[in-house]
Design a protein around this motif. Structure first.
Motif, mmCIF file in Angstrom:
data_model
loop_
_atom_site.group_PDB
_atom_site.id
_atom_site.type_symbol
_atom_site.label_atom_id
_atom_site.label_comp_id
_atom_site.label_asym_id
_atom_site.label_seq_id
_atom_site.Cartn_x
_atom_site.Cartn_y
_atom_site.Cartn_z
ATOM 1 N N GLN A 21 -61.064 -2.946 134.907
ATOM 2 C CA GLN A 21 -60.540 -2.060 133.858
ATOM 3 C C GLN A 21 -59.431 -1.115 134.327
ATOM 4 O O GLN A 21 -59.145 -0.136 133.665
ATOM 5 C CB GLN A 21 -61.688 -1.255 133.256
ATOM 6 N N ASN A 22 -58.789 -1.401 135.454
ATOM 7 C CA ASN A 22 -57.729 -0.523 135.952
ATOM 8 C C ASN A 22 -56.439 -0.629 135.143
ATOM 9 O O ASN A 22 -55.563 0.206 135.263
ATOM 10 C CB ASN A 22 -57.433 -0.814 137.425
ATOM 11 N N SER A 23 -56.294 -1.661 134.371
ATOM 12 C CA SER A 23 -55.098 -1.815 133.542
ATOM 13 C C SER A 23 -55.483 -2.489 132.232
ATOM 14 O O SER A 23 -56.512 -3.146 132.148
ATOM 15 C CB SER A 23 -54.041 -2.640 134.288
ATOM 16 N N PRO A 24 -54.673 -2.322 131.208
ATOM 17 C CA PRO A 24 -55.021 -2.890 129.894
ATOM 18 C C PRO A 24 -54.856 -4.411 129.877
ATOM 19 O O PRO A 24 -53.773 -4.929 130.130
ATOM 20 C CB PRO A 24 -54.031 -2.214 128.949
ATOM 21 N N TRP A 25 -55.913 -5.113 129.596
ATOM 22 C CA TRP A 25 -55.892 -6.571 129.528
ATOM 23 C C TRP A 25 -55.704 -7.024 128.088
ATOM 24 O O TRP A 25 -56.070 -6.342 127.140
ATOM 25 C CB TRP A 25 -57.198 -7.134 130.078
ATOM 26 N N HIS A 26 -55.164 -8.229 127.940
ATOM 27 C CA HIS A 26 -54.979 -8.840 126.625
ATOM 28 C C HIS A 26 -54.990 -10.355 126.804
ATOM 29 O O HIS A 26 -54.936 -10.858 127.923
ATOM 30 C CB HIS A 26 -53.672 -8.374 125.980
ATOM 31 N N LEU A 27 -55.068 -11.058 125.710
ATOM 32 C CA LEU A 27 -54.978 -12.519 125.729
ATOM 33 C C LEU A 27 -53.525 -12.889 125.505
ATOM 34 O O LEU A 27 -52.925 -12.492 124.504
ATOM 35 C CB LEU A 27 -55.851 -13.135 124.632
ATOM 36 N N ARG A 28 -52.935 -13.622 126.450
ATOM 37 C CA ARG A 28 -51.564 -14.101 126.302
ATOM 38 C C ARG A 28 -51.625 -15.561 125.871
ATOM 39 O O ARG A 28 -52.286 -16.378 126.510
ATOM 40 C CB ARG A 28 -50.775 -13.972 127.593
ATOM 41 N N ILE A 29 -50.928 -15.868 124.786
ATOM 42 C CA ILE A 29 -50.815 -17.241 124.303
ATOM 43 C C ILE A 29 -49.365 -17.657 124.494
ATOM 44 O O ILE A 29 -48.442 -16.940 124.092
ATOM 45 C CB ILE A 29 -51.207 -17.371 122.825
ATOM 46 N N ALA A 51 -40.777 -6.807 127.747
ATOM 47 C CA ALA A 51 -40.130 -5.972 126.730
ATOM 48 C C ALA A 51 -40.060 -6.653 125.367
ATOM 49 O O ALA A 51 -40.134 -5.981 124.332
ATOM 50 C CB ALA A 51 -38.736 -5.573 127.197
ATOM 51 N N ASP A 52 -39.947 -7.977 125.349
ATOM 52 C CA ASP A 52 -39.779 -8.681 124.073
ATOM 53 C C ASP A 52 -41.064 -9.331 123.558
ATOM 54 O O ASP A 52 -41.044 -10.066 122.570
ATOM 55 C CB ASP A 52 -38.667 -9.715 124.176
ATOM 56 N N ASP A 53 -42.201 -9.068 124.190
ATOM 57 C CA ASP A 53 -43.478 -9.613 123.724
ATOM 58 C C ASP A 53 -43.828 -9.060 122.349
ATOM 59 O O ASP A 53 -43.571 -7.894 122.049
ATOM 60 C CB ASP A 53 -44.611 -9.250 124.687
ATOM 61 N N GLN A 54 -44.450 -9.909 121.545
ATOM 62 C CA GLN A 54 -44.987 -9.488 120.254
ATOM 63 C C GLN A 54 -46.491 -9.286 120.434
ATOM 64 O O GLN A 54 -47.159 -10.109 121.055
ATOM 65 C CB GLN A 54 -44.727 -10.553 119.185
ATOM 66 N N ILE A 55 -47.002 -8.198 119.873
ATOM 67 C CA ILE A 55 -48.405 -7.848 120.028
ATOM 68 C C ILE A 55 -49.102 -7.912 118.675
ATOM 69 O O ILE A 55 -48.608 -7.372 117.688
ATOM 70 C CB ILE A 55 -48.544 -6.437 120.630
ATOM 71 N N PHE A 56 -50.259 -8.562 118.669
ATOM 72 C CA PHE A 56 -51.079 -8.665 117.466
ATOM 73 C C PHE A 56 -52.451 -8.118 117.817
ATOM 74 O O PHE A 56 -53.039 -8.496 118.830
ATOM 75 C CB PHE A 56 -51.182 -10.124 117.005
ATOM 76 N N LYS A 57 -52.981 -7.229 116.962
ATOM 77 C CA LYS A 57 -54.263 -6.579 117.236
ATOM 78 C C LYS A 57 -55.246 -6.824 116.098
ATOM 79 O O LYS A 57 -54.865 -6.893 114.931
ATOM 80 C CB LYS A 57 -54.083 -5.069 117.378
ATOM 81 N N PRO A 67 -41.438 -14.364 122.439
ATOM 82 C CA PRO A 67 -40.691 -14.735 121.231
ATOM 83 C C PRO A 67 -40.503 -16.241 121.040
ATOM 84 O O PRO A 67 -40.578 -16.726 119.911
ATOM 85 C CB PRO A 67 -39.339 -14.053 121.406
ATOM 86 N N ILE A 68 -40.277 -16.981 122.105
ATOM 87 C CA ILE A 68 -40.073 -18.429 121.966
ATOM 88 C C ILE A 68 -41.361 -19.108 121.527
ATOM 89 O O ILE A 68 -41.358 -19.949 120.627
ATOM 90 C CB ILE A 68 -39.535 -19.029 123.282
ATOM 91 N N SER A 69 -42.480 -18.733 122.138
ATOM 92 C CA SER A 69 -43.766 -19.297 121.743
ATOM 93 C C SER A 69 -44.120 -18.901 120.314
ATOM 94 O O SER A 69 -44.676 -19.702 119.561
ATOM 95 C CB SER A 69 -44.870 -18.836 122.697
ATOM 96 N N LEU A 70 -43.760 -17.684 119.930
ATOM 97 C CA LEU A 70 -44.083 -17.212 118.586
ATOM 98 C C LEU A 70 -43.389 -18.056 117.529
ATOM 99 O O LEU A 70 -43.964 -18.320 116.469
ATOM 100 C CB LEU A 70 -43.702 -15.738 118.425
ATOM 101 N N GLU A 71 -42.179 -18.512 117.806
ATOM 102 C CA GLU A 71 -41.486 -19.398 116.854
ATOM 103 C C GLU A 71 -42.309 -20.649 116.577
ATOM 104 O O GLU A 71 -42.327 -21.145 115.450
ATOM 105 C CB GLU A 71 -40.118 -19.798 117.398
ATOM 106 N N LEU A 72 -42.984 -21.164 117.586
ATOM 107 C CA LEU A 72 -43.787 -22.376 117.441
ATOM 108 C C LEU A 72 -45.180 -22.099 116.889
ATOM 109 O O LEU A 72 -45.816 -22.981 116.324
ATOM 110 C CB LEU A 72 -43.907 -23.086 118.792
ATOM 111 N N LEU A 73 -45.663 -20.884 117.055
ATOM 112 C CA LEU A 73 -47.015 -20.517 116.616
ATOM 113 C C LEU A 73 -47.055 -19.765 115.312
ATOM 114 O O LEU A 73 -48.151 -19.494 114.788
ATOM 115 C CB LEU A 73 -47.684 -19.657 117.704
ATOM 116 N N ASP A 74 -45.906 -19.393 114.779
ATOM 117 C CA ASP A 74 -45.843 -18.574 113.569
ATOM 118 C C ASP A 74 -46.698 -19.175 112.451
ATOM 119 O O ASP A 74 -46.619 -20.368 112.172
ATOM 120 C CB ASP A 74 -44.400 -18.432 113.101
#
Length: 82
Positions: A21-29, A51-57, A67-74
């Motif tokens: 828990q020393n840093s904030p973890w998230h799931l990266r797709i 800097a250009d990551d999109q975050i969904f909560k 951003p490139i993966s998001l185009e394919l996962l939108d």
């Protein structure tokens, strides 16, 4: 836009709670080219942000997508079924 179901959010939160828990973890797709077999979809626990990551909560869970993966996962729905 990515939709995260409550079941997936609960599972992501559980998995993250198992990490240091020393840093904030998230799931990266992310999505990468797979040659003749199509795309490769990667699901990793990560503690870095670009800097250009999109975050969904959803609740305590956070998904990060470049951003490139998001185009394919939108329009995708992230769900968890046991």
């Amino acid at each position: 836009m990515i939709t995260l179901t409550e079941e997936a959010a609960q599972r992501i939160h559980y998995l993250i709670s198992q990490e240091e828990q020393n840093s904030p973890w998230h799931l990266r797709i992310s999505v990468s080219g797979g040659g003749c077999f199509g795309f490769k979809y990667k699901f990793n626990l990560d503690n870095t942000l670009q800097a250009d990551d999109q975050i969904f909560k959803e609740g305590e869970a956070k998904i990060v997508i470049d951003p490139i993966s998001l185009e394919l996962l939108d329009g995708s729905v992230v769900d968890y079924v046991e």
